[in-house]
Design a protein around this motif. Structure first.
Motif, PDB file in Angstrom:
ATOM      1  N   ARG A   1      12.836  28.472  -3.973  1.00  0.00           N
ATOM      2  CA  ARG A   1      12.123  27.748  -2.562  1.00  0.00           C
ATOM      3  C   ARG A   1      13.120  26.691  -1.904  1.00  0.00           C
ATOM      4  NH1 ARG A   1       5.982  26.174  -4.680  1.00  0.00           N
ATOM      5  NH2 ARG A   1       5.478  28.423  -5.303  1.00  0.00           N
ATOM      6  N   PRO A   2      13.068  26.797  -0.452  1.00  0.00           N
ATOM      7  CA  PRO A   2      13.956  26.029   0.243  1.00  0.00           C
ATOM      8  C   PRO A   2      13.811  24.564  -0.092  1.00  0.00           C
ATOM      9  CG  PRO A   2      12.837  27.534   1.765  1.00  0.00           C
ATOM     10  CD  PRO A   2      12.194  27.718   0.128  1.00  0.00           C
ATOM     11  N   GLU A   3      12.560  24.052  -0.388  1.00  0.00           N
ATOM     12  CA  GLU A   3      12.465  22.469  -0.753  1.00  0.00           C
ATOM     13  C   GLU A   3      12.891  22.315  -1.957  1.00  0.00           C
ATOM     14  OE1 GLU A   3       9.799  24.940  -0.299  1.00  0.00           O
ATOM     15  OE2 GLU A   3       8.219  24.273  -1.277  1.00  0.00           O
TER      16      GLU A   3
ATOM     17  N   THR B   1      15.806  24.160  -3.265  1.00  0.00           N
ATOM     18  CA  THR B   1      17.245  24.534  -3.153  1.00  0.00           C
ATOM     19  C   THR B   1      17.909  23.416  -2.237  1.00  0.00           C
ATOM     20  OG1 THR B   1      17.001  26.079  -1.545  1.00  0.00           O
ATOM     21  CG2 THR B   1      17.021  26.836  -3.757  1.00  0.00           C
ATOM     22  N   ARG B   2      17.290  22.663  -1.449  1.00  0.00           N
ATOM     23  CA  ARG B   2      17.737  21.936  -0.687  1.00  0.00           C
ATOM     24  C   ARG B   2      18.797  20.948  -1.226  1.00  0.00           C
ATOM     25  NH1 ARG B   2      18.045  19.823   4.306  1.00  0.00           N
ATOM     26  NH2 ARG B   2      18.161  17.688   4.583  1.00  0.00           N
ATOM     27  N   TRP B   3      18.158  20.407  -2.518  1.00  0.00           N
ATOM     28  CA  TRP B   3      19.031  19.489  -3.230  1.00  0.00           C
ATOM     29  C   TRP B   3      19.638  19.783  -4.390  1.00  0.00           C
ATOM     30  CZ3 TRP B   3      19.547  15.527  -0.125  1.00  0.00           C
ATOM     31  CH2 TRP B   3      18.441  15.388   0.603  1.00  0.00           C
TER      32      TRP B   3
ATOM     33  N   THR C   1      22.461  26.780  -4.853  1.00  0.00           N
ATOM     34  CA  THR C   1      21.132  26.988  -4.252  1.00  0.00           C
ATOM     35  C   THR C   1      20.517  28.117  -4.754  1.00  0.00           C
ATOM     36  OG1 THR C   1      22.391  28.236  -2.476  1.00  0.00           O
ATOM     37  CG2 THR C   1      22.019  25.815  -2.354  1.00  0.00           C
ATOM     38  N   THR C   2      20.114  29.498  -4.364  1.00  0.00           N
ATOM     39  CA  THR C   2      19.127  30.447  -4.438  1.00  0.00           C
ATOM     40  C   THR C   2      20.001  31.028  -5.973  1.00  0.00           C
ATOM     41  OG1 THR C   2      18.377  30.430  -2.618  1.00  0.00           O
ATOM     42  CG2 THR C   2      18.124  32.413  -4.045  1.00  0.00           C
TER      43      THR C   2
ATOM     44  N   ASN D   1      19.522  12.292  -1.829  1.00  0.00           N
ATOM     45  CA  ASN D   1      18.324  12.808  -2.685  1.00  0.00           C
ATOM     46  C   ASN D   1      17.850  11.606  -3.336  1.00  0.00           C
ATOM     47  OD1 ASN D   1      16.412  13.941  -4.212  1.00  0.00           O
ATOM     48  ND2 ASN D   1      18.004  15.530  -5.373  1.00  0.00           N
TER      49      ASN D   1
ATOM     50  N   HIS E   1      27.106  20.505   0.633  1.00  0.00           N
ATOM     51  CA  HIS E   1      25.720  20.908   0.901  1.00  0.00           C
ATOM     52  C   HIS E   1      25.617  22.313   1.671  1.00  0.00           C
ATOM     53  CE1 HIS E   1      21.578  20.503   2.146  1.00  0.00           C
ATOM     54  NE2 HIS E   1      21.430  19.657   0.834  1.00  0.00           N
TER      55      HIS E   1
ATOM     56  N   GLU F   1      23.652  23.358   3.764  1.00  0.00           N
ATOM     57  CA  GLU F   1      23.019  23.093   5.051  1.00  0.00           C
ATOM     58  C   GLU F   1      23.947  22.221   5.732  1.00  0.00           C
ATOM     59  OE1 GLU F   1      18.891  22.091   4.988  1.00  0.00           O
ATOM     60  OE2 GLU F   1      18.248  23.877   3.405  1.00  0.00           O
ATOM     61  N   LEU F   2      24.159  21.029   5.395  1.00  0.00           N
ATOM     62  CA  LEU F   2      24.619  20.041   5.876  1.00  0.00           C
ATOM     63  C   LEU F   2      26.422  19.664   5.783  1.00  0.00           C
ATOM     64  CD1 LEU F   2      22.163  17.434   4.586  1.00  0.00           C
ATOM     65  CD2 LEU F   2      21.996  18.788   6.687  1.00  0.00           C
TER      66      LEU F   2
END
Length: 196
Positions: free
Chosen positions: A34-36, A38-40, A44-45, A144, A168, A170-171
């Motif tokens: 889930r994105p919430e 994998t964000r940290w 990731t996926t 985080n 990261h 996304e970032l």
């Protein structure tokens, strides 16, 4: 289970920690990608079959200690302790396999209940009491806060603040933290110095 592997099934606060089964891991995958979550994560996926295969392979590896955390029959988290030689150590050294790398992950539906702290505390206790490791480290993205708060609650010290050293998804490049604790600090009760 191979010689040297640790027998699992123990309590950690309200959690039952146990060796994962295929069914446990498939249930963990319901929230792992889930994105919430994998964000940290650096990774990731994950591919479901590769994820399950890697965790099941860890069961017979005496240098990998992978567990699922269960409450009321639900898989609420995972934890891992990967053991290795310390810097400058080679096969046959007296203090071989002296370092541990700690990891934990919680289902977002069960976040904020102290489960990550319970998992991490149990794995640190394993590292220092049963495996007789010298040092354990853990790392996270600097943003985080929930993760580094777990480490600080357990008495781990921030040893590195890497400026834009972590990629990261996304970032882009962001800051990362590395924490550590030594066996004599754990034995001296430093894990109880910081309260939640």
């Amino acid at each position: 289970m191979s010689a040297g592997a640790v027998a699992w099934q123990r309590m950690a606060g309200p959690l039952e920690l146990r060796t994962p089964t295929r069914d446990d891991l498939e249930r963990a995958l319901e929230w792992r990608n889930r994105p919430e979550v994998t964000r940290w994560l650096l990774r990731t996926t994950v591919d479901p079959e590769a994820y399950v295969a890697a965790w099941l392979a860890a069961i017979d590896d005496p240098d990998q200690h992978a567990v699922v955390a269960v409450v009321d029959g639900m898989i609420v988290g995972t934890g891992s302790l990967d053991v290795s030689d310390g810097m400058g150590q080679f096969d046959g050294d007296e203090w071989r396999r002296s370092e541990g790398l700690l990891g934990y992950l919680i289902d977002p539906a069960h976040a904020g209940k102290g489960y990550a702290t319970d998992i991490a505390r149990a794995l640190l206790d394993l590292a220092f009491t049963e495996l007789r490791l010298h040092r354990v480290t853990a790392a996270c993205f600097a943003d985080n806060r929930a993760s580094w708060r777990v480490m600080e609650k357990l008495g781990m010290r921030r040893e590195q603040h890497g400026v834009r050293d972590s990629w990261h998804a996304e970032l882009g490049w962001v800051d990362g933290f590395t924490y550590a604790i030594l066996a004599d600090e754990w034995a001296g009760g430093v894990q109880e110095l910081r309260q939640p």
